[in-house]
Design an enzyme around this catalytic site. Structure first.
Site, short mmCIF file in Angstrom:
data_model
loop_
_atom_site.label_atom_id
_atom_site.label_comp_id
_atom_site.label_asym_id
_atom_site.label_seq_id
_atom_site.Cartn_x
_atom_site.Cartn_y
_atom_site.Cartn_z
N GLU A 123 -18.53 23.97 -179.87
CA GLU A 123 -19.97 24.20 -180.05
C GLU A 123 -20.69 22.92 -180.43
O GLU A 123 -20.10 22.01 -181.01
CB GLU A 123 -20.22 25.30 -181.09
N ASP A 133 -5.37 18.38 -175.71
CA ASP A 133 -6.84 18.34 -175.77
C ASP A 133 -7.34 19.71 -176.21
O ASP A 133 -7.34 20.65 -175.42
CB ASP A 133 -7.39 17.96 -174.40
#
Length: 271
Positions: free
Chosen positions: A47, A129
């Protein structure tokens, strides 16, 4: 490879493990790496809310822990992967932090603004990742060219392109490059520069759009401005939200609690 990101001595490992709900082994093995990676991406949403709230994005480990762990917020790649790299180093993994040029949903050449890591294991090198908001990695991927890894929504794999490696996703017949990277080690100052661009530049994707994402074993839930998407193996369901529904959706679908009356502002929401 020597540690190049911030020292993990200040890491509150117990608090992090509680945040991601992980109770398994803590050895520096592929099995543990896979399990931690999956637990992280399923628990901590991607976010960019602080960018839209006019708050600085700080990448020191203390600030990242305060936000993602103690405040139970999410973050974008620099925050997420800084935290994950510190955890891996604390557990004895050997890794190099890298930077990538994002290609996902771009037709032009963009800057290098995505952080990831290369982890060395007895089985070979893997890329890890936990901070890509689109069709990124759910588990670490062996640094092997041409080997496809099937997932719920797509098949993901790597290919060589000159001196670069390219991570690509294929869903049905459509193939999309996600990002390209080299194996050159990058240091904290490199991410500070990229983070400044990403969080403040007028043309940055994250300055102009609300972007939230949280994968699950069944698919992925995304929010881009007012469009809520629920991506599953049988297709995607999209819903256009009213402004007054955004805070409820952030809380109920992503676990992100913002004070009542909070206003998020960017070009994508204001248009």
């Amino acid at each position: 490879m020597q540690p190049s990101t911030q020292d993990s001595a200040s890491l509150d490992l117990d608090a992090y493990l509680a945040r991601i709900g992980y109770r398994g082994a803590l050895a520096a093995t592929r099995e543990v790496l896979d399990a931690l990676h999956a637990a992280h991406v399923y628990s901590i949403p991607f976010e960019n809310l602080d960018v839209l709230l006019g708050r600085p994005i700080r990448l020191d480990l203390a600030s990242v822990q305060a936000k993602l762990v103690r405040a139970r917020r999410g973050g974008y790649c620099f925050e997420q992967n800084t935290l994950f790299a510190a955890v891996l180093r604390r557990l004895g993994f050997k890794l190099t932090t890298l930077i990538a040029r994002v290609r996902f949903q771009r037709s032009d050449t963009g800057p290098r603004t995505h952080m990831l890591s290369l982890v060395e294991l007895p089985e070979g090198p893997f890329i890890a990742d936990v901070g890509f908001g689109g069709p990124g990695l759910l588990q670490p991927l062996p640094l092997v060219e041409g080997e496809g890894h099937a997932r719920v929504l797509d098949v993901i794999g790597l290919r060589r392109e000159g001196s670069s490696w390219v991570l690509a996703s294929r869903a049905s017949e459509a193939c999309q490059d996600i990002y390209a990277f080299t194996l050159e080690e990058h240091l904290p100052i490199d991410y500070e520069v990229a983070n400044h661009y990403t969080s403040t530049h007028p043309s940055s994707l994250f300055v102009n759009n609300l972007i939230v994402a949280l994968p699950s074993p069944e698919g992925r839930v995304t929010l881009r401005n007012r469009e809520l998407g629920n991506w599953r193996a049988d297709g995607v369901e999209r819903v256009l939200l009213r402004d007054d529904a955004l805070l409820d959706v952030l809380r109920e679908r992503f676990g992100l609690e913002l004070p009542a009356g909070t206003r998020l502002s960017c070009a994508g929401l204001d248009s």
